[in-house]
Design a protein around this motif. Structure first.
Motif, PDB file in Angstrom:
ATOM      1  N   ASP A   1       0.813  -1.227   0.000  1.00 46.61           N
ATOM      2  CA  ASP A   1       0.000   0.000   0.000  1.00 46.61           C
ATOM      3  C   ASP A   1       0.835   1.261   0.000  1.00 46.61           C
TER       4      ASP A   1
ATOM      5  N   GLN B   1       0.938   5.869  -4.166  1.00 46.98           N
ATOM      6  CA  GLN B   1      -0.163   6.850  -4.225  1.00 46.98           C
ATOM      7  C   GLN B   1      -1.466   6.106  -4.519  1.00 46.98           C
ATOM      8  N   PRO B   2      -2.482   6.368  -3.745  1.00 44.70           N
ATOM      9  CA  PRO B   2      -3.733   5.622  -3.914  1.00 44.70           C
ATOM     10  C   PRO B   2      -4.326   5.865  -5.308  1.00 44.70           C
TER      11      PRO B   2
ATOM     12  N   ILE C   1      -6.870   6.770  -7.912  1.00 43.77           N
ATOM     13  CA  ILE C   1      -7.896   7.823  -7.799  1.00 43.77           C
ATOM     14  C   ILE C   1      -9.292   7.218  -7.827  1.00 43.77           C
TER      15      ILE C   1
ATOM     16  N   ALA D   1     -10.135   5.492  -4.661  1.00 44.21           N
ATOM     17  CA  ALA D   1     -10.354   6.473  -3.602  1.00 44.21           C
ATOM     18  C   ALA D   1     -11.720   7.101  -3.739  1.00 44.21           C
ATOM     19  N   ARG D   2     -12.067   7.365  -4.978  1.00 43.93           N
ATOM     20  CA  ARG D   2     -13.371   8.006  -5.208  1.00 43.93           C
ATOM     21  C   ARG D   2     -14.494   7.084  -4.764  1.00 43.93           C
TER      22      ARG D   2
ATOM     23  N   ARG E   1     -14.333   4.787  -2.656  1.00 41.88           N
ATOM     24  CA  ARG E   1     -14.323   4.657  -1.210  1.00 41.88           C
ATOM     25  C   ARG E   1     -15.034   5.850  -0.559  1.00 41.88           C
ATOM     26  N   LEU E   2     -14.747   7.030  -1.075  1.00 51.47           N
ATOM     27  CA  LEU E   2     -15.398   8.221  -0.530  1.00 51.47           C
ATOM     28  C   LEU E   2     -16.903   8.167  -0.731  1.00 51.47           C
TER      29      LEU E   2
ATOM     30  N   GLU F   1     -10.670  10.684   5.299  1.00 50.72           N
ATOM     31  CA  GLU F   1     -10.558   9.838   4.110  1.00 50.72           C
ATOM     32  C   GLU F   1     -10.072  10.644   2.923  1.00 50.72           C
TER      33      GLU F   1
ATOM     34  N   ARG G   1      -6.474  11.253   3.086  1.00 51.60           N
ATOM     35  CA  ARG G   1      -5.680  10.054   2.796  1.00 51.60           C
ATOM     36  C   ARG G   1      -5.536   9.791   1.316  1.00 51.60           C
ATOM     37  N   THR G   2      -6.450  10.345   0.539  1.00 54.91           N
ATOM     38  CA  THR G   2      -6.330  10.072  -0.898  1.00 54.91           C
ATOM     39  C   THR G   2      -5.067  10.672  -1.490  1.00 54.91           C
TER      40      THR G   2
ATOM     41  N   ARG H   1      -6.133  17.701  -5.731  1.00 59.24           N
ATOM     42  CA  ARG H   1      -6.473  16.989  -4.498  1.00 59.24           C
ATOM     43  C   ARG H   1      -5.615  17.462  -3.337  1.00 59.24           C
TER      44      ARG H   1
END
Lengths: 136, 1282
Positions: free
Chosen positions: B78, B81-82, B84, B87-88, B90-91, B135, B138-139, B415
């Protein structure tokens, strides 16, 4: 002439007593409520600023995206002349406000007009629109 | 506030912490998975230390103790870089789940804004914001320009079950296992390593594991190895008090059983291991690292020399690597090292050191135009300033700078900008600069709609918590956020925001705002199938008259769709459509006043009262009569005191209510089933009220009750369709069936067949009170909507046959009044009164049987009829014969005469009084009121001019002028009559020659002359009978039609009234004559039937009090010779004349005749001027001019010898007395002899005398008491006798 301009007179207790879309752009149905929202929200700012200055004309006190709110506060703070516009013609807006204020005072002098009630006079309406064409 | 304890401080201490990277073998993971957890998750709860209490030294050897410490642990995989997209997602998941959780109060009413203001900040703000913000931060972790995400150490985990654990460690030690970021140079691959042997106690004792540990220690070093034993519980049923892992396990439900094999000993061991790892390994290592780096930095960068060098060197590098911003600085570069140093210092809470290094770095990056790095450093500077709690301005400036710089580098920095903005906003919020914080939130909201929605919502809360609260901004931003939520299909969030906004905008006058909010929230509630709330909101916007037509249609369409989806008819107490016009509310009911039609009831009560004044027994009269208990006494006896002020109505008779329904929209509405809501309570024997039907609560049971209530009363239902902007007055009726008390509560209607609206009149009562002053005076009984229902009474119904709406002036028509009594009980003692006896009269019943015009014709038995009528119709009040009773099914017919006296619009009021046979009832008598509006059009304009005949005393010339003022109708003249016994009327010429057609066309004018003779002064007394006949004269030439009798009943009566009416204009009692012209309208342009009925029409025109133009009561006639031959040479000529004087007045008059030999010059001119104004009658023709013409022919001086000047000798003089007085009795004649002497021949005008008259018995009030009349011209021709 600006493409978008929404003019309102807000009386005591934030009750709108006159409203007019005076922009040159064709009137859009969905824009009307947006304009009302912006002007309504700008009252919060007016409330703050009005007491800090002696000037009646408060230019560009609030903005939303590219729309700017200018306000003219009458001597008895209650009545606020608000204009939502997208142009930067400050002088024109100031003159517009002054002339409309004069008109408003004239309509106040009408013994049949109850202060704080809606201005329904068609004469007032045409005059305001003419002033908007002239100055904005 | 201490920055450490502020939300931002806590957030920073949580988020900017050392990272521990974990690399584990699959078997090690398996061991952890027995508890339902990954290895990382298992460790997570033990990575945060609130009181670790580790002594640390700063770079400059100042000791301090670290209290709060947290390790972030991540798997090596992990450390990148997450993604995108992930991450989206997840949000989105975070937001959706937050939306699901907050259902409970979503459908309640929004709280009033005051209560929102009073709740403390964290309470009303959704709790998931913070989680979402974390969160979101964290992205952007593990970005290459920051160092605080760089792992400070690596934890290598191998299970004791692994074969050859040592070689496994060695494999992992290989850098190939490291994440790519270590290999591309952004992170230092020479990372510290710590070796952990994980032992599963279920797999046997720890002996083997300790053996391996010894091996490890010898291989990797004594302090870098560790043994961790877990799963000591055998059965896996260990229950933990609090669920330690829930916050760290994504998607874990609260009751999931985790860590079943971990006994409390295991937990302690885990905790100790992690604390030990932190305090004894990580923190010292970091401290060590800081020292080393600090020395390096000091050596290369600190000091004046280094700075100059640095500047110089950077300048040279300027244009070299501008574009390659990404991997410009590897971990070996001094900038990266400074950054690492600063970040480590920050993480160990040595902010001073961190700040100085960030400062150093920021100038470098700025010079290098490495904007992303620069922004990152600025951001950290701002945070450091904040944590130091100094120089707020600096902090803000740094944050703003960072934010702008991020934004400037385009989408890559978006971001980061968001994260920076979040921190900035938090910082501002901590310092109570909520307004600025809101502005920052607003700026964060970028193109990602869902994030923007959350940011805008946070902004709105900032406005709410600002001091003073900016509620309007709060509402506006909630709306903006709600719109974005809706765009992302987060309906629940959208509703939540709008609901919040509702509490701000509730009852606002800003119509478009109100409509927008209610409409959208209503739609969304409907989407969630919460129809009742949806409809409640939609109801607010129905009366949207200010919106455009399209919007109105949209609103209504959506509203009805929602209503349809519910599948039932909705009942709404105050439905705004259509608008009920309460001032138009009018109640019509019949107590003792009954009306022929309901429209009649709208006439003013006072008019009726004045009409009925002497017909209806008054209260005092009734009391005085005394012989039996009057109606008033009965009423006071029977009526309970509390219902005293209620109105009385009769069972079975309808109460009508007029209500205006106004449609405020531009589109048409269909309103159906409009009916009154009533409450009926029948009073029992004891007089106490028992509620039997129709509870006052209008709930859903209202409909059910209606059916049961039909036995007590029936209400009509009306359907109307209201066009755009239309107002319709609807008449609703309710008919009580049973005695008791009836109360009209309100009105109910159905809009478009689906929504039932109620309106409660009672609730408007306080409203009415304000206008009470005016209303009360006008119509007090209408204010009260409760009625006392009494048992049914007979009620007369009336109908007037052939009653026209418009008639021409003069039309005479016979109407029939039909009175019916539908009840079994007969009515009696009937009286009738009519407001306009001039127009409408009651006829005698025998007329009914006769043909209409024929009954007016002359009959032999005229006199009797005359008497009859006179006696009966003496007053306005008409008594029906005593024995008249109207029974059921036998209607009473009675004739009425209608004569249109004058043009105009007239309201007739008729009132018929009757008594019921029923003694027991409260109401003893009733009145039937009939109201009719008649429009009278002008038809013939008739005028008469009478002038005295100069040659005969009692004869007059009558000029009749008729103008047909109509446009279409033509009239046939029938007859002209002069009313009165003494008059005789004759034509000069036969009518055929004057008026050959006999029909007066539209617009035609006619004048003709008649001779009128007064018979009385001829002294022969004629009988009245003959006189009356002689006064009529036929004008038609067919002459077969009979002459109408002027004394027949209606004509005579109308004439009598007309006389009274027209007398108003007369000043003086004089000898006058009344004319009646009778014509027959010829309406030939209509259909055959029409003409047939109209052939019976008669029009009568009365002209009363016609008289001669003069004001004098006396008239005279000079009599004498006209031509005299005389020899002037012998003597002067004496001529005898005689004046006959007639006194036409009823008073005796004294007359003095005065002669004068000289003539006042003005006399003739005045008379001529008077005459020139007059059209008709005898004129004094100006003979002078005429004679002059003749004289010019004759040539000699034989012209008129008019004495023109006083100095010349007059040709004649009056001889005898210059004045003589006579007295004249009333209507008497006398003769006065006169004498003149003529001196010369010629034509002499003997008009130079005057009559002075004055009344003998002076009566008070007479305006003219005396007067003077100049003499009439009398031409005497005297010729020389040859």
């Amino acid at each position: 002439m600006t493409s978008t301009a929404c003019f309102m007179i807000v009386s005591r207790n934030d009750i709108p007593i006159y409203e007019a879309e005076v922009g040159a752009a064709p009137k859009k149905e969905e824009a009307v409520h947006q304009h009302q929202f912006i002007l309504h929200a700008a009252l919060d700012i007016v409330q703050d600023i009005a007491w800090t200055t002696s000037a009646m004309f408060l230019k560009s006190i609030d903005r939303f995206n590219d729309l700017v709110v200018s306000v003219y506060v009458t001597a008895a703070i209650h009545t606020r002349l608000m204009l939502l516009h997208d142009s930067r013609n400050d002088d024109g807006i100031k003159s517009f406000f002054q002339e409309v204020h004069e008109l408003y005072i004239k309509s106040l002098l009408n013994p049949l007009y109850l202060p704080g009630s809606r201005i329904k006079s068609s004469h007032f309406d045409t005059k305001v629109r003419a002033l908007a064409r002239k100055y904005l | 506030m201490d920055p450490v304890h502020s939300p931002l401080g806590r957030m920073l201490l949580d988020e900017i912490t050392p990272v521990l990277m974990i690399i584990s073998t699959p078997l090690a993971e398996e061991t952890a998975q027995k508890n339902g957890l990954t290895f990382l998750e298992m460790l997570s709860p033990f990575c945060s230390f609130n009181n670790i209490d580790v002594p640390v030294r700063t770079a400059s050897d100042q000791p301090y103790r670290l209290r709060k410490f947290k390790l972030r642990i991540v798997y090596a995989s992990d450390v990148r870089q997450p993604d995108i997209e992930v991450a989206r997602k997840r949000l989105k998941q975070v937001i959706t789940s937050a939306g699901e959780m907050e259902q409970s109060d979503l459908f309640l009413d929004p709280p009033p804004i005051e209560s929102v203001l009073n709740t403390s900040q964290p309470e009303c703000m959704p709790t998931w914001f913070q989680y979402f913000n974390e969160e979101l931060v964290r992205t952007v972790s593990f970005s290459d320009h920051e160092a605080f995400d760089h792992p400070v150490a690596c934890l290598l985990v191998v299970s004791s079950n692994d074969e050859e654990p040592l070689s496994r460690f060695a494999d992992m030690y290989n850098t190939n296992q490291l994440p790519p970021m270590f290999n591309d140079g952004s992170m230092d691959p020479k990372i510290l390593k710590h070796f952990l042997l994980l032992h599963d106690k279920q797999n046997g004792s720890a002996e083997k594991a300790t053996k391996v540990l010894t091996g490890m220690r010898s291989t990797f070093g004594l302090h870098d190895c560790r043994l961790l034993c877990i799963n000591s519980s055998r059965d896996g049923l260990v229950d933990h008090q609090e669920n330690l892992w829930a916050p760290y396990k994504s998607g874990a439900s609260a009751n999931q059983h985790l860590g079943g094999f971990l006994s409390s000993d295991d937990l302690d061991e885990l905790r100790n291991a992690m604390q030990d790892l932190s305090s004894n390994f990580i923190i010292p290592q970091m401290e060590q690292r800081i020292r080393v780096l600090n020395q390096q930095v000091s050596a290369t960068r600190k000091g004046f020399r280094n700075q100059i060098k640095n500047l110089w060197w950077r300048k040279g590098k300027d244009d070299a690597a501008d574009s390659s911003s990404g991997s410009m600085y590897t971990f070996t570069s001094i900038e990266s090292q400074i950054r690492v140093l600063a970040d480590f210092a920050f993480m160990l809470q040595d902010y001073e050191l961190a700040l100085s290094n960030y400062r150093l770095l920021s100038t470098d990056y700025k010079l290098d135009k490495a904007w992303k790095q620069y922004a990152g450093v600025q951001e950290m500077m701002g945070l450091t300033y904040f944590m130091l709690d100094q120089s707020r301005k600096e902090a803000e400036y740094c944050m703003e700078n960072a934010f702008h710089t991020y934004l400037r580098i385009g989408s890559a920095g978006m971001r980061n900008a968001t994260r920076c903005g979040l921190w900035w906003a938090e910082m501002l919020k901590t310092r109570d600069q909520c307004k600025d914080a809101a502005a920052v939130y607003f700026r964060i909201s970028g193109e990602e709609p869902l994030h923007s929605a959350v940011m805008l919502e946070q902004a709105s809360y900032c406005y709410l918590f600002a001091n003073p609260p900016m509620l309007r901004k709060y509402g506006f931003h909630l709306i903006l956020s709600g719109d974005l939520y809706k765009k992302c299909d987060q309906i629940k969030h959208a509703i939540r925001t709008y609901r919040g906004a509702l509490s701000v905008f509730k009852g606002t006058e800003w119509s478009h705002i109100r409509d927008h909010v209610h409409f959208h929230i209503g739609k969304w509630y409907a989407f969630l199938d919460t129809f009742d709330v949806a409809i409640k909101n939609m109801l607010e916007i129905l009366a949207c008259g200010h919106q455009s037509k399209a919007t109105q249609e949209l609103f209504l369409k959506d509203f009805f769709q929602i209503v349809q989806k519910t599948g039932k008819t909705f009942e709404v107490l105050k439905l705004q459509l259509p608008v009920i016009d309460i001032p138009s509310l009018k109640v019509f009911f019949e107590d003792r006043r009954t009306y022929a039609s309901l429209a009649d009831a709208s006439a003013k009560e006072s008019l009726w009262q004045s009409l009925e004044e002497d017909m209806v027994p008054s209260a005092s009269a009734a009391l005085l009569s005394g012989n039996k208990s009057s109606w008033l006494q009965v009423q006071t006896m029977v009526l309970p005191t509390k219902t005293k002020d209620t109105n009385v109505c009769v069972a079975g008779e309808a109460i009508a209510v007029d209500i205006g329904f106004r449609n405020p929209l531009q589109i048409s509405l269909s309103v159906s089933c409009i009916s009154l809501i009533c409450e009926h309570s029948s009073s029992s024997e004891e007089g106490e009220k028992a509620e039997t039907s129709f509870s006052t609560q209008r709930g859903h049971n209202a409909f059910m009750e209606l059916s049961s209530a039909t036995t007590l009363f029936t209400a009509t239902e009306v359907d109307v369709s209201l066009g755009g902007g239309e107002t319709i007055l609807v008449q609703l009726k309710v008919t009580p069936r049973v005695e008791g008390a009836l109360k009209i509560v309100g009105v109910r209607w159905k809009l478009s067949g689906s929504v039932v609206g109620f309106y409660n009149f009672q609730s408007e009562m306080p409203n009415k009170k304000t206008t009470k002053g005016r209303r009360k005076a006008k119509q007090s009984p209408f204010d009260n909507l409760s009625f006392l229902v009494i048992k049914s009474l007979p009620k007369l119904e009336s109908f007037i046959h052939h009653l026209p709406k418009t008639v021409s002036a003069g039309d005479l028509q016979r109407l029939t009044l039909e009175l019916r009594n539908p009840s079994e009980i007969p009515v009696k003692n009937m009286k009738m009164k009519i407001s306009h006896p001039r127009f409408l009269r009651v006829g005698s019943p025998e007329v009914l049987g006769m043909e209409f015009p024929a009954c007016l014709e002359k009959k032999a038995s005229n006199a009797k009829c005359d008497e009859d009528v006179k006696s009966k119709a003496s007053d306005k009040l008409f008594f029906f014969p005593k024995d008249t009773e109207i029974h059921c099914k036998t209607p009473l017919l009675w004739p009425l005469w209608l004569w249109a006296a004058t043009p105009g619009k007239f309201s007739f009021y008729m009132s018929i009084y009757y008594e019921t046979g029923d003694i027991s009832s409260i109401i003893k008598y009733r009145t039937l009121r009939i109201h009719h509006i008649l429009e009278v059009l002008p038809s013939l304009d008739v005028s008469f001019q009478i002038s005295p005949c100069p040659s005969k005393l009692q004869e007059y010339l009558v000029r009749l002028n008729i103008v047909n003022q109509t446009r279409l109708e033509s009239f046939k003249l029938h007859q002209l009559s002069a009313v009165g016994k003494e008059w005789e009327l004759s034509l000069f010429q036969p009518i055929d020659t004057i008026f050959p057609t006999g029909v007066l066309m539209a617009g035609q004018a006619l004048s003709c002359f008649f001779k009128l003779k007064n018979l009385r002064t001829t002294e022969d007394e004629v009988s009245s009978l003959e006189a009356s006949e002689g006064a009529s004269m036929r004008l038609n030439h067919g002459s077969n039609e009979p002459v109408f009798d002027m004394c027949s009943s209606p004509l005579f009566e109308f004439h009598r009234h007309e006389r009274v009416c027209q007398r108003a204009y007369e000043q003086q009692e004089q000898q006058t004559v009344d004319f009646i012209l009778i014509s027959r309208p010829q309406r030939s342009n209509n259909s055959l039937e029409q003409t047939q009925t109209n052939s019976f029409d008669i029009a009568a025109h009365y002209a009363c009090h016609c008289r001669t133009a003069s004001t004098s009561p006396v008239c005279w006639l000079m009599d004498g010779p006209r031509i005299i031959h005389h020899d002037f040479s012998s003597s002067l000529c004496e001529i005898k004349l005689k004046i006959t004087i007639y006194n036409s007045s009823d008073v005796s008059v004294s007359v003095r005749i005065s002669t004068s030999d000289s003539i006042q010059p003005g006399s003739s001119s005045t008379s001529s001027s008077v005459l020139s104004a007059n059209e008709a009658g005898w004129h004094d023709l100006s003979l002078i001019t005429e004679m002059k013409v003749t004289s010019s022919i004759s040539g000699s001086g034989s012209g008129i010898r008019r004495p023109t000047s006083p100095e010349c000798v007059p040709p004649f003089i009056w001889s005898g007395v210059s004045s003589s007085c006579v007295e004249l009795g009333p209507k008497s004649t006398t003769e006065v002899p006169l004498l003149i002497c003529v001196f010369s021949p010629g034509i002499h005008d003997l008009s130079n005398y005057a009559l002075h008259w004055n009344y003998k018995d002076v009566k008070a009030g007479e305006s003219v008491l005396s007067g003077t009349c100049d003499g009439h011209p009398y031409y005497l021709t005297v010729l020389q006798h040859e």
